[in-house]
Design a protein around this motif. Structure first.
Motif, PDB file in Angstrom:
ATOM      1  N   ARG A 159      -8.451  -8.702   5.612  1.00  0.00           N
ATOM      2  CA  ARG A 159      -9.102  -9.902   5.094  1.00  0.00           C
ATOM      3  C   ARG A 159     -10.201  -9.521   4.084  1.00  0.00           C
ATOM      4  N   LEU A 160     -11.040  -8.570   4.466  1.00  0.00           N
ATOM      5  CA  LEU A 160     -12.131  -8.168   3.574  1.00  0.00           C
ATOM      6  C   LEU A 160     -11.615  -7.494   2.311  1.00  0.00           C
ATOM      7  N   ARG A 161     -10.563  -6.707   2.441  1.00  0.00           N
ATOM      8  CA  ARG A 161      -9.976  -6.058   1.267  1.00  0.00           C
ATOM      9  C   ARG A 161      -9.480  -7.103   0.273  1.00  0.00           C
ATOM     10  N   HIS A 162      -8.814  -8.143   0.779  1.00  0.00           N
ATOM     11  CA  HIS A 162      -8.335  -9.212  -0.100  1.00  0.00           C
ATOM     12  C   HIS A 162      -9.500  -9.977  -0.730  1.00  0.00           C
ATOM     13  N   THR A 163     -10.516 -10.234   0.062  1.00  0.00           N
ATOM     14  CA  THR A 163     -11.693 -10.940  -0.453  1.00  0.00           C
ATOM     15  C   THR A 163     -12.360 -10.139  -1.567  1.00  0.00           C
ATOM     16  N   LEU A 164     -12.517  -8.844  -1.339  1.00  0.00           N
ATOM     17  CA  LEU A 164     -13.146  -7.999  -2.353  1.00  0.00           C
ATOM     18  C   LEU A 164     -12.293  -7.913  -3.611  1.00  0.00           C
ATOM     19  N   ALA A 165     -10.979  -7.828  -3.450  1.00  0.00           N
ATOM     20  CA  ALA A 165     -10.090  -7.769  -4.615  1.00  0.00           C
ATOM     21  C   ALA A 165     -10.172  -9.062  -5.426  1.00  0.00           C
ATOM     22  N   SER A 166     -10.201 -10.189  -4.743  1.00  0.00           N
ATOM     23  CA  SER A 166     -10.286 -11.457  -5.476  1.00  0.00           C
ATOM     24  C   SER A 166     -11.650 -11.608  -6.149  1.00  0.00           C
ATOM     25  N   ASN A 188       3.734  -1.601  14.524  1.00  0.00           N
ATOM     26  CA  ASN A 188       4.262  -2.930  14.231  1.00  0.00           C
ATOM     27  C   ASN A 188       3.286  -3.674  13.309  1.00  0.00           C
ATOM     28  N   PRO A 189       3.381  -3.437  11.995  1.00  0.00           N
ATOM     29  CA  PRO A 189       2.432  -4.042  11.049  1.00  0.00           C
ATOM     30  C   PRO A 189       2.392  -5.570  11.091  1.00  0.00           C
ATOM     31  N   GLU A 190       3.460  -6.202  11.568  1.00  0.00           N
ATOM     32  CA  GLU A 190       3.475  -7.658  11.662  1.00  0.00           C
ATOM     33  C   GLU A 190       2.400  -8.156  12.624  1.00  0.00           C
ATOM     34  N   LEU A 191       2.019  -7.327  13.589  1.00  0.00           N
ATOM     35  CA  LEU A 191       0.992  -7.720  14.542  1.00  0.00           C
ATOM     36  C   LEU A 191      -0.357  -7.910  13.860  1.00  0.00           C
ATOM     37  N   VAL A 192      -0.619  -7.143  12.823  1.00  0.00           N
ATOM     38  CA  VAL A 192      -1.862  -7.304  12.071  1.00  0.00           C
ATOM     39  C   VAL A 192      -1.865  -8.675  11.401  1.00  0.00           C
ATOM     40  N   GLN A 193      -0.735  -9.055  10.817  1.00  0.00           N
ATOM     41  CA  GLN A 193      -0.643 -10.369  10.181  1.00  0.00           C
ATOM     42  C   GLN A 193      -0.810 -11.478  11.213  1.00  0.00           C
ATOM     43  N   GLN A 194      -0.236 -11.294  12.389  1.00  0.00           N
ATOM     44  CA  GLN A 194      -0.391 -12.293  13.446  1.00  0.00           C
ATOM     45  C   GLN A 194      -1.858 -12.411  13.858  1.00  0.00           C
ATOM     46  N   ALA A 195      -2.559 -11.289  13.930  1.00  0.00           N
ATOM     47  CA  ALA A 195      -3.987 -11.319  14.265  1.00  0.00           C
ATOM     48  C   ALA A 195      -4.772 -12.031  13.171  1.00  0.00           C
ATOM     49  N   LEU A 196      -4.400 -11.815  11.915  1.00  0.00           N
ATOM     50  CA  LEU A 196      -5.032 -12.525  10.799  1.00  0.00           C
ATOM     51  C   LEU A 196      -4.821 -14.031  10.928  1.00  0.00           C
ATOM     52  N   ASP A 197      -3.578 -14.417  11.195  1.00  0.00           N
ATOM     53  CA  ASP A 197      -3.253 -15.835  11.330  1.00  0.00           C
ATOM     54  C   ASP A 197      -4.017 -16.468  12.486  1.00  0.00           C
ATOM     55  N   LYS A 198      -4.115 -15.746  13.593  1.00  0.00           N
ATOM     56  CA  LYS A 198      -4.830 -16.255  14.760  1.00  0.00           C
ATOM     57  C   LYS A 198      -6.316 -16.433  14.448  1.00  0.00           C
ATOM     58  N   ASP A 199      -6.903 -15.458  13.751  1.00  0.00           N
ATOM     59  CA  ASP A 199      -8.313 -15.558  13.376  1.00  0.00           C
ATOM     60  C   ASP A 199      -8.565 -16.756  12.456  1.00  0.00           C
ATOM     61  N   GLU A 200      -7.640 -16.979  11.525  1.00  0.00           N
ATOM     62  CA  GLU A 200      -7.784 -18.100  10.596  1.00  0.00           C
ATOM     63  C   GLU A 200      -7.707 -19.430  11.339  1.00  0.00           C
ATOM     64  N   LYS A 201      -6.806 -19.524  12.320  1.00  0.00           N
ATOM     65  CA  LYS A 201      -6.703 -20.753  13.118  1.00  0.00           C
ATOM     66  C   LYS A 201      -7.983 -20.996  13.891  1.00  0.00           C
ATOM     67  N   ASN A 202      -8.531 -19.938  14.478  1.00  0.00           N
ATOM     68  CA  ASN A 202      -9.737 -20.072  15.295  1.00  0.00           C
ATOM     69  C   ASN A 202     -10.962 -20.409  14.463  1.00  0.00           C
ATOM     70  N   SER A 203     -10.964 -20.007  13.187  1.00  0.00           N
ATOM     71  CA  SER A 203     -12.139 -20.259  12.348  1.00  0.00           C
ATOM     72  C   SER A 203     -12.158 -21.668  11.783  1.00  0.00           C
ATOM     73  N   LYS A 204     -11.048 -22.397  11.922  1.00  0.00           N
ATOM     74  CA  LYS A 204     -10.980 -23.769  11.379  1.00  0.00           C
ATOM     75  C   LYS A 204     -11.507 -24.787  12.338  1.00  0.00           C
TER      76      LYS A 204
END
Length: 105
Positions: A29-36, A89-105
């Motif tokens: 998440r932070l890497r994407h934020t910094l890149a943008s 299982n790199p997909e688990l990282v994406q799932q954790a990202l998605d879960k964090d985004e849901k919880n932050s809303k």
């Protein structure tokens, strides 16, 4: 991790290792934020590169803690295990990202 090591507690070691997924997700998440940020404000490249170095170092610390957890399991149970779930299982990282985004809303 200190308690898991002192007690040679495999279950606690596994629990600590699972938390690395959250660390990996935060890093992504932070890497994407910094890149943008750099894309929007190229003059911020120098500052964001410093932040990127810090967050990458913190992510690596999480990986080292997972390595310690693996060592604890081996010392306790004599089993060689791979506990870096984001690596296996790199997909688990994406799932954790998605879960964090849901919880932050």
């Amino acid at each position: 991790m200190l308690v898991a090591t002192a007690e040679l507690n495999s279950e606690l070691s596994l629990s600590v290792a699972r938390k690395d997924l959250q660390v990996d997700a935060q890093y992504v998440r932070l890497r994407h934020t910094l890149a943008s940020t750099v894309q929007k404000e190229p003059t911020m490249a120098k500052v964001t590169s410093g932040y990127l170095l810090v967050v990458k170092t913190l992510e690596r610390i999480g990986d080292h803690i997972v390595n310690l957890a693996e060592e604890n399991v081996y010392n306790r149970d004599g089993k060689i295990v791979e506990l870096n779930l984001g690596k296996t299982n790199p997909e688990l990282v994406q799932q954790a990202l998605d879960k964090d985004e849901k919880n932050s809303k």
